[in-house]
Enzyme design. Structure first.
Site, PDB file in Angstrom:
ATOM      1  N   GLU A  13     -11.359   3.707   9.364  1.00  0.00           N
ATOM      2  CA  GLU A  13     -11.563   2.263   9.294  1.00  0.00           C
ATOM      3  C   GLU A  13     -10.287   1.471   9.501  1.00  0.00           C
ATOM      4  OE1 GLU A  13     -14.117   1.876   5.761  1.00  0.00           O
ATOM      5  OE2 GLU A  13     -13.789  -0.264   6.011  1.00  0.00           O
ATOM      6  N   GLN A  51       0.837  -1.206   0.000  1.00  0.00           N
ATOM      7  CA  GLN A  51       0.000   0.000   0.000  1.00  0.00           C
ATOM      8  C   GLN A  51       0.868   1.251   0.000  1.00  0.00           C
ATOM      9  OE1 GLN A  51      -2.714  -0.391   3.392  1.00  0.00           O
ATOM     10  NE2 GLN A  51      -4.339  -1.011   1.984  1.00  0.00           N
ATOM     11  N   ASP A  95       4.112   0.573  12.026  1.00  0.00           N
ATOM     12  CA  ASP A  95       3.064   0.020  12.884  1.00  0.00           C
ATOM     13  C   ASP A  95       2.507   1.122  13.783  1.00  0.00           C
ATOM     14  OD1 ASP A  95       1.445  -1.458  14.522  1.00  0.00           O
ATOM     15  OD2 ASP A  95       2.982  -2.953  15.053  1.00  0.00           O
ATOM     16  N   ALA A  96       1.201   1.302  13.705  1.00  0.00           N
ATOM     17  CA  ALA A  96       0.540   2.330  14.509  1.00  0.00           C
ATOM     18  C   ALA A  96       0.651   2.053  15.999  1.00  0.00           C
ATOM     19  CB  ALA A  96      -0.931   2.414  14.112  1.00  0.00           C
ATOM     20  N   HIS A 100      -8.375  -2.942  13.131  1.00  0.00           N
ATOM     21  CA  HIS A 100      -7.374  -3.966  12.795  1.00  0.00           C
ATOM     22  C   HIS A 100      -6.200  -3.978  13.777  1.00  0.00           C
ATOM     23  CE1 HIS A 100      -9.167  -4.776   8.913  1.00  0.00           C
ATOM     24  NE2 HIS A 100      -9.083  -3.509   8.555  1.00  0.00           N
TER      25      HIS A 100
HETATM   26  C1  LIG Z   1      -9.744  -0.699   5.667  1.00  0.00           C
HETATM   27  S1  LIG Z   1      -8.119  -0.108   5.359  1.00  0.00           S
HETATM   28  C2  LIG Z   1      -8.413   1.647   5.404  1.00  0.00           C
HETATM   29  C3  LIG Z   1      -7.396   2.388   4.581  1.00  0.00           C
HETATM   30  C4  LIG Z   1      -7.587   3.902   4.523  1.00  0.00           C
HETATM   31  N1  LIG Z   1      -7.739   4.487   5.831  1.00  0.00           N
HETATM   32  C5  LIG Z   1      -8.742   4.275   3.655  1.00  0.00           C
HETATM   33  O1  LIG Z   1      -9.725   4.752   4.212  1.00  0.00           O
HETATM   34  O2  LIG Z   1      -8.658   4.133   2.437  1.00  0.00           O
HETATM   35  C6  LIG Z   1      -7.256  -0.411   6.901  1.00  0.00           C
HETATM   36  C7  LIG Z   1      -5.854   0.168   6.941  1.00  0.00           C
HETATM   37  O3  LIG Z   1      -5.317   0.058   8.268  1.00  0.00           O
HETATM   38  C8  LIG Z   1      -3.951  -0.303   8.161  1.00  0.00           C
HETATM   39  N2  LIG Z   1      -3.488  -0.917   9.408  1.00  0.00           N
HETATM   40  C9  LIG Z   1      -4.041  -1.952  10.074  1.00  0.00           C
HETATM   41  N3  LIG Z   1      -3.307  -2.254  11.162  1.00  0.00           N
HETATM   42  C10 LIG Z   1      -2.266  -1.369  11.191  1.00  0.00           C
HETATM   43  C11 LIG Z   1      -1.183  -1.144  12.083  1.00  0.00           C
HETATM   44  N4  LIG Z   1      -0.982  -1.907  13.165  1.00  0.00           N
HETATM   45  N5  LIG Z   1      -0.329  -0.135  11.797  1.00  0.00           N
HETATM   46  C12 LIG Z   1      -0.494   0.650  10.699  1.00  0.00           C
HETATM   47  N6  LIG Z   1      -1.502   0.472   9.819  1.00  0.00           N
HETATM   48  C13 LIG Z   1      -2.384  -0.510  10.069  1.00  0.00           C
HETATM   49  C14 LIG Z   1      -3.945  -1.255   6.989  1.00  0.00           C
HETATM   50  O4  LIG Z   1      -2.637  -1.479   6.527  1.00  0.00           O
HETATM   51  C15 LIG Z   1      -4.848  -0.495   6.014  1.00  0.00           C
HETATM   52  O5  LIG Z   1      -4.095   0.484   5.368  1.00  0.00           O
END
Ligand SMILES: C[S@@+](CC[C@H](N)C(=O)[O-])C[C@H]1O[C@@H](n2cnc3c(N)ncnc32)[C@H](O)[C@@H]1O
Length: 280
Positions: free
Chosen positions: A144, A103, A126-127, A148
């Protein structure tokens, strides 16, 4: 049910999931710069799903209150669609972070193509442990993505740390609407399992923000405007029988248990929250 009572997402695995979804979407022609639900202001709105996805980003923009002097963190930035819209509509500088390396490659390419690589930078990370100094951002948006992450309190504490005092956080999250059933609708379990997510405890949200150092400004149930309508529109577009190619690749290990929007069509206990908070 709290985070700890559910199967917790593992960030590395979530990254691989989104890597795969991104590659598949490019291959099968379903690529979309927004990886999120739509927002329809009224039940009779005739906005297309693409327009409604952009509208959700605009709802975030309205609530963040940023301008061309602001620096915004896009937490879980996907392939950059929302962040690039924030740059285009407010002039703010955006830094995005995603656990998916694919991504991030795509998001930086899109920023380049839009000629805004100096205003929009996307980083793999990583968030749960943000690679940014305290007080680096005027606002944080999380469309969203928090569902996760394995520990909402840890993420929100990190968000509080990187916000300036008075800085806003806007996020969407998923939750079970009342009255809660003893046995969850199987579509909700399938969503959580296939897409590596957990449902938030809505009754604890204000306290969760408070424990993370943030002050709640508003919490809204936007299920009718978002998840319910998105489910209906996707099913209409795809036909309830079609499985989305993005989740059907034979080399993709979720094939047997692939989630499809029709699994949640009409399930009105699958709720969506729109939360606004600030660092005091
Ligand atoms: C449903 S997508 C939403 C993407 C974006 N916010 C959008 O609205 O188009 C979920 C996003 O959360 C990110 N994500 C999930 N867990 C994460 C983490 N621990 N650290 C960073 N990003 C994370 C995923 O990689 C993905 O980019």
């Amino acid at each position: 049910m709290t985070d700890s009572a559910q199967t917790l997402p593992v960030p590395g695995a979530v990254g691989e999931l989104y890597d795969q979804l991104t590659l598949n979407a490019m291959k099968d022609g379903t690529f979309n710069p927004n990886v999120h639900i739509g927002y329809w202001d009224t039940p009779d709105s005739e906005a297309s799903i693409d327009e409604a996805m952009d509208r959700l980003t605009d709802v975030f923009i309205e609530r963040m209150g940023v301008d061309d002097s602001s620096h915004v963190l896009d937490l879980g930035c996907g392939v950059g669609g929302p962040g690039l819209r924030v740059v285009a509509h407010t002039g703010a500088r955006v830094t995005g972070i995603s656990i998916s390396a694919e991504q991030i490659k795509t998001a930086n390419r899109l920023a380049d193509q839009a000629g805004v690589a100096d205003r929009a930078v996307f980083r793999h990370g990583d968030a749960m442990k943000l690679p940014f100094a305290d007080g680096s951002f005027d606002a944080v948006m999380a469309l969203e993505s928090i569902c996760h992450m394995p520990d909402r309190q840890q993420v929100l504490t990190e968000v509080c740390r990187v916000l300036v005092p008075g800085g806003r956080l806007v996020l969407t999250d998923v939750f079970e609407r009342a009255p809660r059933k003893d046995v969850r609708h199987p579509g909700i379990d399938k969503f959580c399992r296939s897409l590596m997510a957990t449902m938030a405890d809505v009754d604890d949200y204000a306290a969760l923000l408070h424990r993370s150092g943030l002050r709640l400004r508003g919490i809204l149930d936007v299920t009718e405007q978002t998840t319910l309508r998105t489910g209906r529109e996707l099913v209409k577009m795809a036909g309830a029988e079609d499985r989305p190619a993005a989740l059907d690749e034979s080399n993709f290990h979720f094939t047997d248990d692939a989630f499809h929007p029709s699994d949640l069509a009409g399930v009105d206990d699958f709720g969506c929250l729109l939360v606004t908070a600030e660092r005091p």
